[in-house]
Design a protein around this motif. Structure first.
Motif, PDB file in Angstrom:
ATOM      1  N   UNK A 190      38.490  48.430  46.328  1.00  0.00           N
ATOM      2  CA  UNK A 190      37.725  48.527  47.569  1.00  0.00           C
ATOM      3  C   UNK A 190      37.397  47.120  48.036  1.00  0.00           C
ATOM      4  N   UNK A 191      37.735  46.813  49.283  1.00  0.00           N
ATOM      5  CA  UNK A 191      37.502  45.487  49.838  1.00  0.00           C
ATOM      6  C   UNK A 191      36.514  45.561  50.990  1.00  0.00           C
ATOM      7  N   UNK A 192      35.929  44.419  51.327  1.00  0.00           N
ATOM      8  CA  UNK A 192      35.108  44.347  52.528  1.00  0.00           C
ATOM      9  C   UNK A 192      35.951  44.697  53.745  1.00  0.00           C
ATOM     10  N   UNK A 193      35.297  45.225  54.764  1.00  0.00           N
ATOM     11  CA  UNK A 193      36.029  45.675  55.947  1.00  0.00           C
ATOM     12  C   UNK A 193      36.702  44.543  56.705  1.00  0.00           C
ATOM     13  N   UNK A 194      36.210  43.320  56.544  1.00  0.00           N
ATOM     14  CA  UNK A 194      36.716  42.237  57.400  1.00  0.00           C
ATOM     15  C   UNK A 194      37.382  41.116  56.612  1.00  0.00           C
ATOM     16  N   UNK A 195      38.086  41.454  55.538  1.00  0.00           N
ATOM     17  CA  UNK A 195      38.896  40.431  54.867  1.00  0.00           C
ATOM     18  C   UNK A 195      40.365  40.828  54.767  1.00  0.00           C
ATOM     19  N   UNK A 196      40.686  42.074  55.059  1.00  0.00           N
ATOM     20  CA  UNK A 196      42.092  42.490  55.018  1.00  0.00           C
ATOM     21  C   UNK A 196      42.294  43.691  55.923  1.00  0.00           C
ATOM     22  N   UNK A 197      43.375  43.653  56.690  1.00  0.00           N
ATOM     23  CA  UNK A 197      43.727  44.797  57.539  1.00  0.00           C
ATOM     24  C   UNK A 197      44.297  45.948  56.716  1.00  0.00           C
ATOM     25  N   UNK A 198      44.885  45.607  55.580  1.00  0.00           N
ATOM     26  CA  UNK A 198      45.431  46.624  54.681  1.00  0.00           C
ATOM     27  C   UNK A 198      45.420  46.083  53.268  1.00  0.00           C
ATOM     28  N   UNK A 199      45.118  46.951  52.294  1.00  0.00           N
ATOM     29  CA  UNK A 199      45.148  46.579  50.884  1.00  0.00           C
ATOM     30  C   UNK A 199      45.942  47.632  50.131  1.00  0.00           C
ATOM     31  N   UNK A 200      46.917  47.199  49.318  1.00  0.00           N
ATOM     32  CA  UNK A 200      47.750  48.140  48.564  1.00  0.00           C
ATOM     33  C   UNK A 200      47.714  47.788  47.085  1.00  0.00           C
ATOM     34  N   UNK A 201      47.839  48.813  46.250  1.00  0.00           N
ATOM     35  CA  UNK A 201      47.829  48.668  44.803  1.00  0.00           C
ATOM     36  C   UNK A 201      49.245  48.917  44.279  1.00  0.00           C
ATOM     37  N   UNK A 202      49.883  47.872  43.745  1.00  0.00           N
ATOM     38  CA  UNK A 202      51.272  47.945  43.316  1.00  0.00           C
ATOM     39  C   UNK A 202      51.336  48.110  41.796  1.00  0.00           C
ATOM     40  N   UNK A 203      51.778  49.265  41.305  1.00  0.00           N
ATOM     41  CA  UNK A 203      51.808  49.495  39.856  1.00  0.00           C
ATOM     42  C   UNK A 203      53.031  48.856  39.198  1.00  0.00           C
ATOM     43  N   UNK A 216      47.032  39.527  61.078  1.00  0.00           N
ATOM     44  CA  UNK A 216      45.809  39.382  60.303  1.00  0.00           C
ATOM     45  C   UNK A 216      46.121  39.411  58.823  1.00  0.00           C
ATOM     46  N   UNK A 217      45.111  39.170  57.976  1.00  0.00           N
ATOM     47  CA  UNK A 217      45.349  39.107  56.533  1.00  0.00           C
ATOM     48  C   UNK A 217      45.571  40.486  55.916  1.00  0.00           C
ATOM     49  N   UNK A 218      46.389  40.515  54.865  1.00  0.00           N
ATOM     50  CA  UNK A 218      46.610  41.738  54.091  1.00  0.00           C
ATOM     51  C   UNK A 218      46.514  41.385  52.607  1.00  0.00           C
ATOM     52  N   UNK A 219      46.349  42.416  51.793  1.00  0.00           N
ATOM     53  CA  UNK A 219      46.138  42.220  50.351  1.00  0.00           C
ATOM     54  C   UNK A 219      47.133  43.066  49.563  1.00  0.00           C
ATOM     55  N   UNK A 220      47.826  42.428  48.625  1.00  0.00           N
ATOM     56  CA  UNK A 220      48.754  43.122  47.732  1.00  0.00           C
ATOM     57  C   UNK A 220      48.276  42.871  46.303  1.00  0.00           C
ATOM     58  N   UNK A 221      47.792  43.903  45.638  1.00  0.00           N
ATOM     59  CA  UNK A 221      47.259  43.796  44.280  1.00  0.00           C
ATOM     60  C   UNK A 221      48.329  44.277  43.302  1.00  0.00           C
ATOM     61  N   UNK A 222      48.820  43.401  42.444  1.00  0.00           N
ATOM     62  CA  UNK A 222      50.020  43.666  41.647  1.00  0.00           C
ATOM     63  C   UNK A 222      49.683  43.746  40.159  1.00  0.00           C
ATOM     64  N   UNK A 223      50.021  44.865  39.550  1.00  0.00           N
ATOM     65  CA  UNK A 223      49.844  45.015  38.107  1.00  0.00           C
ATOM     66  C   UNK A 223      51.021  44.366  37.373  1.00  0.00           C
ATOM     67  N   UNK A 224      50.737  43.743  36.236  1.00  0.00           N
ATOM     68  CA  UNK A 224      51.797  43.143  35.433  1.00  0.00           C
ATOM     69  C   UNK A 224      51.869  43.802  34.059  1.00  0.00           C
TER      70      UNK A 224
END
Length: 289
Positions: A122-135, A163-171
């Motif tokens: 969960x991110x703040x509303x104004x730091x990323x237009x989209x956030x995805x969780x990459x397994x 705008x900024x986006x977030x890609x959260x990557x599991x290793x």
């Protein structure tokens, strides 16, 4: 070249390249080694080093603003990613295409007193237009899912002003590498201007799938019928499609009597109109193509 064997890293780097994201600012760590290793061995990318993630995010803002290009960030787990927040906030309000790629050891470890593991779901509303969780990719289904959400995030970085986006990557912490050409992952494009649509090549097999749709106006039905006739396309409809024009065919009649392995029946181009279709055989057949 050599690249990480972790397929989610391969997918991300391949799509960065195809979407034209050349500039990447890297902060040191362990969980982002698969991505960094793959980036370092590809001459397409311009790599910059910043040991401080806060500075890296502001660097990305400046580079995106001056170059007009998307700029990516890569950092490791834990509080490293929190240092991106001020820069991503600026990117959000300035509509700068900054792509924050944060690596970590898995959402399953959240709340388990494991060092270097925090909740980025969960991110703040104004730091990323989209956030995805990459397994971690364990099968082809995982690979297809990763491909779709990474494409989605990268497309969002430039949509409607950007705008900024977030890609959260599991290793998986796999240190192995492979040699040769980096596997090419499917690149999804978004076209909003009809003037830049890709041309349809002659001789292509085209299927138009009409899902649930409001009643077509005479002009709309005529336009779809003219297209289908011009390109010798079949219009696969169901009972909720409201389409009764030229080249219309009840999709279930065909799909129930074919197999996904019948390659000669697979269309080269699928155009989807309308909403969800209750015609499962047709939808499943087209999905298999």
């Amino acid at each position: 070249m050599s690249y990480s064997v972790e397929r989610n890293a391969q997918i991300i780097v391949s799509l960065l390249k195809q979407h034209g994201v050349r500039k990447v600012i890297i902060s040191p760590g362990t969980t982002n080694i698969p991505i960094v290793l793959t980036l370092e061995n590809d001459p397409f990318f311009e790599l910059y080093s910043s040991v401080d993630e806060r500075s890296a995010a502001y660097m990305a803002c400046g580079m995106a603003a001056t170059s007009g290009e998307p700029v990516a960030l890569s950092c490791t787990g834990a509080t490293a990613s929190r240092n991106y927040v001020p820069g991503l906030t600026e990117a959000f309000y300035r509509k700068l295409p900054v792509i924050a790629i944060t690596s970590f050891n898995g959402n399953r470890n959240i709340g388990q007193l494991l060092p270097q593991n925090l909740d980025r779901t969960v991110l703040q509303n104004d730091i990323a237009r989209k956030s995805v969780q990459v397994p971690v990719v364990r099968d082809e289904g995982d690979a297809l899912y990763c491909n779709r959400i990474v494409n989605d995030a990268l497309l969002e970085s430039t949509r409607n002003g950007g705008g900024p986006v977030h890609i959260n990557v599991e290793t998986g912490y796999d240190p192995s590498t492979a040699s040769g050409e980096l596997p090419r992952s499917r690149c999804i494009r978004r076209y909003t201007d009809p003037g830049v649509f890709p041309r349809i090549k002659p001789g292509r097999k085209i299927a138009v799938l009409v899902g649930a749709h409001r009643p077509f106006s005479p002009a709309e039905e005529e336009a779809l019928g003219t297209f289908a006739q011009r390109y010798d396309a079949v219009v696969l409809r169901d009972h909720t499609s409201n389409y009764h024009g030229r080249n219309a065919f009840l999709g279930t009649l065909a799909a129930d009597n074919t197999r996904p392995s019948d390659r000669e029946l697979r269309p080269d181009l699928i155009i989807v109109i309308g909403e969800i279709s209750g015609d499962y055989p047709t939808a499943n057949f087209l999905a298999a193509t």
